[in-house]
Design an enzyme around this catalytic site. Structure first.
Site, PDB file in Angstrom:
ATOM      1  CG  ASP A  31      -2.022   0.891   1.230  1.00 56.53           C
ATOM      2  OD1 ASP A  31      -1.837   2.055   0.813  1.00 56.53           O
ATOM      3  OD2 ASP A  31      -3.124   0.470   1.625  1.00 56.53           O
ATOM      4  CB  ALA A  45      -1.231   3.440  -6.835  1.00 58.92           C
ATOM      5  CB  THR A  56      -7.756  12.880 -13.992  1.00 56.43           C
ATOM      6  OG1 THR A  56      -9.022  13.176 -14.546  1.00 56.43           O
ATOM      7  CG2 THR A  56      -7.716  13.495 -12.600  1.00 56.43           C
ATOM      8  CG  ASP A  57     -10.139  15.276 -18.337  1.00 56.22           C
ATOM      9  OD1 ASP A  57     -10.448  14.543 -17.365  1.00 56.22           O
ATOM     10  OD2 ASP A  57     -10.781  15.278 -19.404  1.00 56.22           O
ATOM     11  CD  GLU A  58     -12.899  13.079 -13.619  1.00 56.22           C
ATOM     12  OE1 GLU A  58     -13.517  13.291 -12.572  1.00 56.22           O
ATOM     13  OE2 GLU A  58     -12.948  12.001 -14.236  1.00 56.22           O
ATOM     14  CE1 TYR A 106      -9.480  10.126  -9.311  1.00 56.37           C
ATOM     15  CE2 TYR A 106     -10.841  11.310 -10.910  1.00 56.37           C
ATOM     16  CZ  TYR A 106      -9.732  10.523 -10.621  1.00 56.37           C
ATOM     17  OH  TYR A 106      -8.868  10.145 -11.626  1.00 56.37           O
ATOM     18  CB  SER A 120      -7.833  13.453  -3.740  1.00 54.31           C
ATOM     19  OG  SER A 120      -8.287  12.618  -4.783  1.00 54.31           O
ATOM     20  CE  LYS A 121      -4.920  11.384 -10.091  1.00 51.47           C
ATOM     21  NZ  LYS A 121      -3.954  10.258  -9.975  1.00 51.47           N
ATOM     22  CE  LYS A 168     -13.728   4.761 -12.362  1.00 48.71           C
ATOM     23  NZ  LYS A 168     -12.352   4.394 -12.571  1.00 48.71           N
ATOM     24  N   PRO A 225     -28.462   2.966 -15.836  1.00 50.94           N
ATOM     25  CG  PRO A 225     -27.241   2.753 -13.846  1.00 50.94           C
ATOM     26  CD  PRO A 225     -27.518   2.070 -15.144  1.00 50.94           C
TER      27      PRO A 225
HETATM   28  P1  NAD Z   1      -8.134   1.810 -11.244  1.00 56.04           P
HETATM   29  O1  NAD Z   1      -9.053   2.174 -10.131  1.00 56.04           O
HETATM   30  O2  NAD Z   1      -8.581   0.854 -12.296  1.00 56.04           O
HETATM   31  O3  NAD Z   1      -6.783   1.195 -10.649  1.00 56.04           O
HETATM   32  C1  NAD Z   1      -6.135   1.741  -9.549  1.00 56.04           C
HETATM   33  C2  NAD Z   1      -5.089   0.732  -9.068  1.00 56.04           C
HETATM   34  O4  NAD Z   1      -4.416   1.306  -7.952  1.00 56.04           O
HETATM   35  C3  NAD Z   1      -5.680  -0.599  -8.618  1.00 56.04           C
HETATM   36  O5  NAD Z   1      -4.909  -1.667  -9.106  1.00 56.04           O
HETATM   37  C4  NAD Z   1      -5.601  -0.525  -7.102  1.00 56.04           C
HETATM   38  O6  NAD Z   1      -5.447  -1.811  -6.485  1.00 56.04           O
HETATM   39  C5  NAD Z   1      -4.354   0.336  -6.912  1.00 56.04           C
HETATM   40  N1  NAD Z   1      -4.390   1.056  -5.629  1.00 56.04           N
HETATM   41  C6  NAD Z   1      -5.412   1.791  -5.104  1.00 56.04           C
HETATM   42  N2  NAD Z   1      -5.077   2.269  -3.899  1.00 56.04           N
HETATM   43  C7  NAD Z   1      -3.793   1.856  -3.664  1.00 56.04           C
HETATM   44  C8  NAD Z   1      -2.880   2.038  -2.599  1.00 56.04           C
HETATM   45  N3  NAD Z   1      -3.215   2.751  -1.500  1.00 56.04           N
HETATM   46  N4  NAD Z   1      -1.647   1.495  -2.695  1.00 56.04           N
HETATM   47  C9  NAD Z   1      -1.295   0.773  -3.784  1.00 56.04           C
HETATM   48  N5  NAD Z   1      -2.130   0.536  -4.824  1.00 56.04           N
HETATM   49  C10 NAD Z   1      -3.365   1.081  -4.759  1.00 56.04           C
HETATM   50  O7  NAD Z   1      -7.663   3.191 -11.873  1.00 56.04           O
HETATM   51  P2  NAD Z   1      -7.323   3.562 -13.378  1.00 56.04           P
HETATM   52  O8  NAD Z   1      -8.568   3.942 -14.076  1.00 56.04           O
HETATM   53  O9  NAD Z   1      -6.441   2.524 -13.952  1.00 56.04           O
HETATM   54  O10 NAD Z   1      -6.502   4.918 -13.140  1.00 56.04           O
HETATM   55  C11 NAD Z   1      -5.088   4.879 -12.961  1.00 56.04           C
HETATM   56  C12 NAD Z   1      -4.586   6.293 -12.790  1.00 56.04           C
HETATM   57  O11 NAD Z   1      -4.910   7.062 -13.944  1.00 56.04           O
HETATM   58  C13 NAD Z   1      -5.187   7.034 -11.600  1.00 56.04           C
HETATM   59  O12 NAD Z   1      -4.172   7.808 -11.005  1.00 56.04           O
HETATM   60  C14 NAD Z   1      -6.260   7.915 -12.213  1.00 56.04           C
HETATM   61  O13 NAD Z   1      -6.449   9.072 -11.448  1.00 56.04           O
HETATM   62  C15 NAD Z   1      -5.643   8.223 -13.555  1.00 56.04           C
HETATM   63  N6  NAD Z   1      -6.597   8.508 -14.645  1.00 56.04           N
HETATM   64  C16 NAD Z   1      -7.621   7.664 -14.905  1.00 56.04           C
HETATM   65  C17 NAD Z   1      -8.493   7.932 -15.961  1.00 56.04           C
HETATM   66  C18 NAD Z   1      -9.627   6.996 -16.311  1.00 56.04           C
HETATM   67  O14 NAD Z   1     -10.456   7.350 -17.160  1.00 56.04           O
HETATM   68  N7  NAD Z   1      -9.720   5.824 -15.750  1.00 56.04           N
HETATM   69  C19 NAD Z   1      -8.310   9.077 -16.734  1.00 56.04           C
HETATM   70  C20 NAD Z   1      -7.238   9.932 -16.427  1.00 56.04           C
HETATM   71  C21 NAD Z   1      -6.375   9.623 -15.388  1.00 56.04           C
HETATM   72  P1  TYD Z   2     -17.493   7.737 -15.109  1.00 54.44           P
HETATM   73  O1  TYD Z   2     -17.218   6.577 -16.007  1.00 54.44           O
HETATM   74  O2  TYD Z   2     -17.794   7.482 -13.678  1.00 54.44           O
HETATM   75  O3  TYD Z   2     -16.268   8.739 -15.277  1.00 54.44           O
HETATM   76  P2  TYD Z   2     -16.073  10.254 -14.730  1.00 54.44           P
HETATM   77  O4  TYD Z   2     -17.101  10.546 -13.717  1.00 54.44           O
HETATM   78  O5  TYD Z   2     -14.719  10.183 -14.137  1.00 54.44           O
HETATM   79  O6  TYD Z   2     -16.165  11.130 -15.942  1.00 54.44           O
HETATM   80  O7  TYD Z   2     -18.714   8.571 -15.711  1.00 54.44           O
HETATM   81  C1  TYD Z   2     -18.688   9.052 -17.040  1.00 54.44           C
HETATM   82  C2  TYD Z   2     -19.955   9.859 -17.264  1.00 54.44           C
HETATM   83  O8  TYD Z   2     -21.089   8.968 -17.199  1.00 54.44           O
HETATM   84  C3  TYD Z   2     -20.190  10.903 -16.194  1.00 54.44           C
HETATM   85  O9  TYD Z   2     -20.795  12.058 -16.792  1.00 54.44           O
HETATM   86  C4  TYD Z   2     -21.183  10.256 -15.241  1.00 54.44           C
HETATM   87  C5  TYD Z   2     -21.984   9.357 -16.167  1.00 54.44           C
HETATM   88  N1  TYD Z   2     -22.506   8.106 -15.544  1.00 54.44           N
HETATM   89  C6  TYD Z   2     -23.863   7.807 -15.640  1.00 54.44           C
HETATM   90  O10 TYD Z   2     -24.653   8.548 -16.257  1.00 54.44           O
HETATM   91  N2  TYD Z   2     -24.306   6.658 -15.042  1.00 54.44           N
HETATM   92  C7  TYD Z   2     -23.461   5.824 -14.361  1.00 54.44           C
HETATM   93  O11 TYD Z   2     -23.941   4.796 -13.805  1.00 54.44           O
HETATM   94  C8  TYD Z   2     -22.090   6.145 -14.285  1.00 54.44           C
HETATM   95  C9  TYD Z   2     -21.121   5.258 -13.557  1.00 54.44           C
HETATM   96  C10 TYD Z   2     -21.641   7.304 -14.905  1.00 54.44           C
END
Ligand code: NAD
Ligand code: TYD
Length: 351
Positions: free
Chosen positions: A62, A85, A133-135, A158, A161-162, A197, A213
């Site tokens: 962790d 992570a 992330t772009d968020e 979220y 924190s990022k 997601k 949903p």
């Molecule tokens: P994910 O939730 O699929 O995976 C996160 C991984 O981190 C998991 O394997 C989890 O076990 C590990 N993890 C969580 N807490 C931990 C801890 N305390 N110590 C060690 N490992 C830990 O996430 P993802 O979608 O693959 O995203 C990866 C990164 O990319 C993140 O930093 C996220 O903010 C960033 N990101 C994601 C997206 C997206 O659309 N998914 C877009 C832009 C940026």
């Molecule tokens: P998500 O995949 O959670 O990504 P993020 O919130 O990081 O953009 O959601 C993508 C978009 O879809 C967001 O506008 C929220 C919407 N959404 C729904 O409408 N229903 C759902 O059940 C989920 C998970 C997301």
């Protein structure tokens, strides 16, 4: 540089597993260490094809555990970190912000400290690459794009924190000359994404003929990038970026949620040999997410111009590949949708 020792955090998750696969297969002289706590989102099955590679090691641990992190850095002497992570789901962050503070902020600071203390100013050929992330930029109205100069304005626990972790990485660069790069990517989709997601959740529900949903009126817009294109961008940035740069990554690929969901329904009806229109009947408008960002859209011209990166697939190609992967990997989906996933789904959606 040859013979790198790279610590990838979060490599058992969605994006991390694609990054690890690419690095392990492309760079046989590197050693890739995957540190992952295996939370609900981490799945060793994601890396079954590379787990026995000689240049790959897995460490379960962790990033919030400061002693463990310090021990790992002094034992393995990582010259680079690619830090993925994180707690990554907005809806979960609304229910439990502190979990996001712990992993995304404290965990990042532990890694920064361990890296800084190990190399103690001798930062030649070292790199701390922070994946964000772009968020962090907050929300757009109907016009405009996020550039690397857009001010941070996060709206969810979220993204807050990022944003905080990005600020700490930059602050360590300024204060301790720590060599870093940061990239801020738009929404990813593709194989191995946990079905909380939007896209994998809806694929899973369409297979099971369960309600889809859609939050609010469905007019929210996201900018989608195929995960393998994100992994390519990370590889390019890791190898080619100047220090202290930030890159936005995106596919110039905006779509409203409701249009995406309809497109997905039609693709799945075809692939499942259902009458077109069947899955669209599952669309159910539900209560909106609190603080829901209206629109994200990335200006990815800097990475294109500086590094020559561009996405390899269109959204339609990527979505078809993604659906095929989930249909071919029902066992993966069944494994991750048992146990705690079911209680999360039931509590969150009450559907
Ligand atoms: P994910 O939730 O699929 O995976 C996160 C991984 O981190 C998991 O394997 C989890 O076990 C590990 N993890 C969580 N807490 C931990 C801890 N305390 N110590 C060690 N490992 C830990 O996430 P993802 O979608 O693959 O995203 C990866 C990164 O990319 C993140 O930093 C996220 O903010 C960033 N990101 C994601 C997206 C997206 O659309 N998914 C877009 C832009 C940026
Ligand atoms: P998500 O995949 O959670 O990504 P993020 O919130 O990081 O953009 O959601 C993508 C978009 O879809 C967001 O506008 C929220 C919407 N959404 C729904 O409408 N229903 C759902 O059940 C989920 C998970 C997301």
């Amino acid at each position: 540089m040859k013979n790198r020792k790279i610590l990838v955090t979060g490599g058992a998750g969605f994006i991390g597993s694609h990054v690890i696969r690419r690095l392990v297969n492309r760079y046989s002289d590197y050693h890739i260490y995957n540190l992952d706590a295996l939370t609900y989102a981490g799945n060793p099955e994601n890396l079954i094809d590379v787990e026995n590679s000689l240049n790959y090691s897995f460490v379960k641990g962790d990033i919030t555990d400061e002693n463990l992190i310090n021990d790992l850095f002094s034992n393995y002497r990582f010259d680079s970190v690619i830090h993925l992570a994180a707690e990554s789901h907005v809806d979960r962050s609304i229910k439990d912000p502190l979990a996001f503070v712990k992993t995304n902020i404290i965990g990042t600071i532990n890694l920064l400290n361990a890296f800084k203390n190990l190399w103690n100013g001798d930062f030649e050929d070292k790199l701390f690459y922070h994946i964000s992330t772009d968020e962090v930029y907050g929300t757009l109205g109907d016009e405009g794009l996020f550039t690397e100069e857009t001010s941070y304005d996060p709206n969810s626990p979220y993204s807050a924190s990022k944003a905080s972790s990005d600020h700490f990485v930059r602050a360590y660069g300024e204060t301790y000359e720590l060599p870093y790069v940061i990239s801020n990517c738009s929404n990813n989709y593709g194989p191995n994404q946990f079905p909380e997601k939007l896209i994998p959740l809806f694929i899973n529900n369409i297979i099971a003929m369960k309600p889809l949903p859609v939050y609010g009126d469905g007019n929210y817009t996201r900018d989608w990038l195929y995960v393998i294109d994100h992994a390519t961008a990370i590889d390019d940035i890791f190898h080619k970026s100047n220090l202290h740069e930030t890159y936005n990554i995106g596919g110039f690929n905006e779509i409203k949620n409701i249009d995406l969901v309809k497109q997905l329904c039609d693709i799945m009806d075809k692939k499942l040999n259902r009458q077109i229109g069947t899955s669209q009947q599952l669309i159910t408008f539900v209560k909106d997410r609190p603080g829901h960002d209206y629109r994200y859209a990335i200006d990815a011209s800097k990475i294109k111009e500086d590094l020559g990166w561009k996405p390899s697939v269109t959204f339609s190609e990527g979505l078809n590949k993604t659906v095929d992967w989930y249909l071919d990997n029902k066992k993966w989906l069944d494994n991750v949708t048992s146990g705690s996933y079911r209680s999360y789904y039931k509590e969150h959606y009450k559907l």
